[in-house]
Design an enzyme around this catalytic site. Structure first.
Site: not given
Length: 270
Positions: A16-17, A20-21, A23, A132
């Site tokens: 995953g993306r 900020f970074g 996974v 959220d």
């Protein structure tokens, strides 16, 4: 990559993306068990607010840990350039994938919403609002257990100290947030109500062709149950939706009240 992280885990493929970074899947060198590692590039953080949000996420996840319907956090590592958060791995599709192509029966929807609201109520009892909640942040593990994830927008709250600030996602954000008002943890109940509506109807309750139109529809909060899609939905389910998607926050249900509603306690059978 942190030496301490690599000492304890074998870091594998990207799964995953985010903003900020990235996974990654990682494997514990001690147990052989697989986990997810969220690696946040601190060089992408624009200001102190971004840094505060990143630090807060791991701390709040630790506060709400222990509930079976919340993604568990296991380790946090930090080096000069990255913050690494090792979490429970959820390999199955998220709720967004599951609601994209079908509607749910009332009993199916009740099972999902009960697990979701139990997670939300757990957070609220510990003084944490997620802020959220959306289908993308609702994951499932290999045993099909629901897991609330992504506490990047979460915040601690107290009854005497309301929250503020624009957070959330179009379709799912509560009207009081969009109105720029102070608000409480019931913004999470609103988001869960939107998800329940979509599961039963296949369409969102407040719709627009653009983000601005969606926000305007949410602010109006004119809740309708079109007969074309709600003809077979029970009056009990619609009653719960009215109480979750109530613009008047003082009358909107809390998470604990949702769990006591007859539609939930009957498993969607009323």
């Amino acid at each position: 990559m942190s030496e301490a992280l690599r000492r304890d885990y074998q870091v594998c493929e990207e799964i995953g993306r985010g903003r900020f970074g990235t996974v990654f899947r990682c494997i514990s060198r001690e147990s052989g068990e697989s986990f997810a590692c969220k690696s946040i590039d601190k060089r992408l953080l624009n200001d102190s607010v971004d840094r505060e949000c990143i630090d807060k996420e791991s701390k709040l996840m630790q506060i709400v840990s222990g509930n079976p319907n919340i993604v568990q956090i296991y380790n946090v590592y930090e080096d000069e350039t990255h913050l690494h958060i090792v979490m429970e791995l959820c390999n199955s599709s998220d709720l967004y994938d599951r609601i994209s192509n079908r509607t749910f029966t009332e009993s199916e929807a009740a099972k999902v919403v009960t697990a979701l609201i139990e997670a939300v109520a757990h957070c609220h009892r510990r003084g944490v609002a997620h802020r959220d909640i959306k289908p993308d942040n609702i994951l499932f593990d290999d045993f099909n257990r629901l897991k609330l994830a992504d506490f990047g927008s979460a915040q601690c709250f107290r009854e005497s100290d309301p929250m503020s600030g624009i957070v959330g996602t179009p379709y799912y954000v509560a009207p009081e947030i969009l109105a720029g008002k102070e608000y409480n943890e019931k913004v999470d109940v609103w988001s869960c109500g939107v998800i329940l509506y979509i599961m039963l109807a296949g369409i969102p309750p407040f719709y627009g062709e653009s983000a601005q139109e969606i926000f305007e529809a949410v602010l109006r909060a004119n809740l309708r149950f079109p007969s074309s899609v709600f003809h077979s939905v029970s009056s009990s389910a619609k009653d719960l939706l009215r109480r979750m998607l109530c613009k008047d926050v003082s009358r909107r249900f809390s998470a604990d009240q949702v769990l006591r509603h007859p539609w939930i306690t009957s498993g969607g059978q009323t």
